[in-house]
Scaffold this motif. Structure first.
Motif, PDB file in Angstrom:
ATOM      1  N   LEU A   1       0.837  -1.199   0.000  1.00  0.00           N
ATOM      2  CA  LEU A   1       0.000   0.000   0.000  1.00  0.00           C
ATOM      3  C   LEU A   1       0.872   1.249   0.000  1.00  0.00           C
ATOM      4  CD1 LEU A   1      -2.694   1.427   0.102  1.00  0.00           C
ATOM      5  CD2 LEU A   1      -2.721   1.111   2.594  1.00  0.00           C
ATOM      6  N   LEU A   2       1.947   1.228   0.783  1.00  0.00           N
ATOM      7  CA  LEU A   2       2.871   2.355   0.817  1.00  0.00           C
ATOM      8  C   LEU A   2       3.480   2.582  -0.563  1.00  0.00           C
ATOM      9  CD1 LEU A   2       4.463   4.533   2.329  1.00  0.00           C
ATOM     10  CD2 LEU A   2       6.082   2.760   3.042  1.00  0.00           C
ATOM     11  N   LEU A   3       3.912   1.510  -1.217  1.00  0.00           N
ATOM     12  CA  LEU A   3       4.492   1.632  -2.549  1.00  0.00           C
ATOM     13  C   LEU A   3       3.466   2.172  -3.537  1.00  0.00           C
ATOM     14  CD1 LEU A   3       6.803   1.217  -4.537  1.00  0.00           C
ATOM     15  CD2 LEU A   3       6.066  -1.174  -4.798  1.00  0.00           C
ATOM     16  N   SER A   4       2.223   1.716  -3.431  1.00  0.00           N
ATOM     17  CA  SER A   4       1.166   2.194  -4.333  1.00  0.00           C
ATOM     18  C   SER A   4       0.921   3.687  -4.158  1.00  0.00           C
ATOM     19  CB  SER A   4      -0.124   1.414  -4.080  1.00  0.00           C
ATOM     20  OG  SER A   4      -1.171   1.886  -4.898  1.00  0.00           O
ATOM     21  N   LEU A   5       0.935   4.165  -2.922  1.00  0.00           N
ATOM     22  CA  LEU A   5       0.746   5.598  -2.659  1.00  0.00           C
ATOM     23  C   LEU A   5       1.898   6.408  -3.250  1.00  0.00           C
ATOM     24  CD1 LEU A   5      -0.480   5.437   1.052  1.00  0.00           C
ATOM     25  CD2 LEU A   5      -1.843   6.085  -0.947  1.00  0.00           C
ATOM     26  N   ILE A   6       3.113   5.905  -3.108  1.00  0.00           N
ATOM     27  CA  ILE A   6       4.283   6.583  -3.663  1.00  0.00           C
ATOM     28  C   ILE A   6       4.173   6.664  -5.183  1.00  0.00           C
ATOM     29  CG2 ILE A   6       6.773   6.357  -4.055  1.00  0.00           C
ATOM     30  CD1 ILE A   6       6.930   5.165  -1.183  1.00  0.00           C
ATOM     31  N   GLU A   7       3.815   5.553  -5.807  1.00  0.00           N
ATOM     32  CA  GLU A   7       3.713   5.536  -7.274  1.00  0.00           C
ATOM     33  C   GLU A   7       2.582   6.437  -7.768  1.00  0.00           C
ATOM     34  OE1 GLU A   7       3.389   1.375  -8.096  1.00  0.00           O
ATOM     35  OE2 GLU A   7       5.554   1.164  -8.386  1.00  0.00           O
ATOM     36  N   THR A   8       1.518   6.559  -6.990  1.00  0.00           N
ATOM     37  CA  THR A   8       0.427   7.458  -7.360  1.00  0.00           C
ATOM     38  C   THR A   8       0.917   8.901  -7.384  1.00  0.00           C
ATOM     39  OG1 THR A   8      -1.284   5.989  -6.482  1.00  0.00           O
ATOM     40  CG2 THR A   8      -1.858   8.311  -6.692  1.00  0.00           C
ATOM     41  N   LEU A   9       1.745   9.277  -6.433  1.00  0.00           N
ATOM     42  CA  LEU A   9       2.318  10.621  -6.430  1.00  0.00           C
ATOM     43  C   LEU A   9       3.250  10.818  -7.616  1.00  0.00           C
ATOM     44  CD1 LEU A   9       3.075  10.980  -2.612  1.00  0.00           C
ATOM     45  CD2 LEU A   9       1.337  12.210  -3.897  1.00  0.00           C
ATOM     46  N   TRP A  10       4.012   9.788  -7.974  1.00  0.00           N
ATOM     47  CA  TRP A  10       4.874   9.876  -9.159  1.00  0.00           C
ATOM     48  C   TRP A  10       4.031  10.120 -10.405  1.00  0.00           C
ATOM     49  CZ3 TRP A  10       8.342   4.905  -8.323  1.00  0.00           C
ATOM     50  CH2 TRP A  10       9.234   5.140  -7.269  1.00  0.00           C
ATOM     51  N   MET A  11       2.881   9.438 -10.489  1.00  0.00           N
ATOM     52  CA  MET A  11       2.016   9.620 -11.657  1.00  0.00           C
ATOM     53  C   MET A  11       1.384  11.006 -11.674  1.00  0.00           C
ATOM     54  SD  MET A  11       0.057   6.014 -12.332  1.00  0.00           S
ATOM     55  CE  MET A  11      -0.337   5.629 -10.626  1.00  0.00           C
TER      56      MET A  11
END
Length: 243
Positions: A156-166
């Protein structure tokens, strides 16, 4: 795509489905800054580019819009967000909370083999940047951070980080011409050293420093939609008035 009597379902698309493949491809393109700010993403054009029918392309775009990685125009079209200076500050601030946490959590869990892979990725990225191949560098940079943060074991943490990258996709697209001239280029040495010495605090600091230095560089060189208009040159204006 999950269907029920010809209608799209809200259930998550299964791995390997056309919708999931379209979503993954668009996600990757956004992270890489593959679309300029304000670009309208046509369902038909995306479907052709990805080699799928319009339905999985539409579902992937809707999913990215729901995750706030894309904006929706009044007519319903998906648009690459125009990031304001205030929003970029907010994205940077949140990244400085999440990414150092992921880096610090990952350090004790990384195996020697994983560290060797990360070291190799960092070396290849550094060589690409030295040769002026910024695109290869960016892919290596993204891969290194994704693999490093994934080792934290917190999807979930990784998904949140990648969402910010997008969400910052437009910034990466705008910044592309500026990145080769950046004086303090990230070479990931501090992050790799922290992994090798098993130092979570150093990993967190290396991650935070990368984010802050890159943001500071771009904030002084990019214009944002909420920036005030450039001041008028009074002397030039006066000369025009006087003919």
């Amino acid at each position: 795509m999950v269907r029920n009597h010809g209608k799209e379902s809200d259930a998550p698309a299964p791995e390997g489905s056309l919708e999931q493949r379209a979503y993954a491809a668009l996600r990757d393109a956004l992270i890489q800054g593959g679309f300029p700010p304000g670009e309208k993403l046509s369902i038909r054009r995306i479907a052709v580019a990805l080699g799928v029918s319009p339905m999985p392309a539409r579902a992937a775009l809707r999913r990215l819009a729901a995750e706030r990685c894309l904006d929706i125009a009044p007519g319903g079209a998906a648009i690459v967000p125009l990031i304001t200076r205030a929003e970029y500050r907010e994205i940077t601030r949140i990244r400085c909370l999440l990414e150092p946490e992921a880096a610090a959590t990952a350090v004790p869990r990384l195996t020697g083999e994983e560290i060797a892979v990360l070291r190799a990725i960092a070396a290849e990225a550094k060589a690409a940047r030295s040769s002026g191949d910024e695109e290869t560098y960016r892919r290596g940079d993204r891969l290194l951070h994704q693999r490093f943060f994934a080792a934290a074991g917190q999807p979930l943490l990784l998904s949140l980080i990648e969402t910010l990258w997008m969400r910052r996709s437009a910034i990466i697209a705008q910044a592309r011409p500026l990145l080769p001239a950046r004086p303090d280029k990230d070479d990931h040495d501090a992050l790799i050293a922290a992994a090798e010495t098993r130092d979570p605090a150093a990993a967190a600091e290396a991650s935070r420093s990368e984010i802050e230095r890159a943001a500071a560089y771009l904030m002084t060189r990019l214009r944002f939609p909420d920036d005030p208009a450039e001041p008028v040159d009074g002397w030039t204006t006066l000369r025009r008035i006087n003919g």
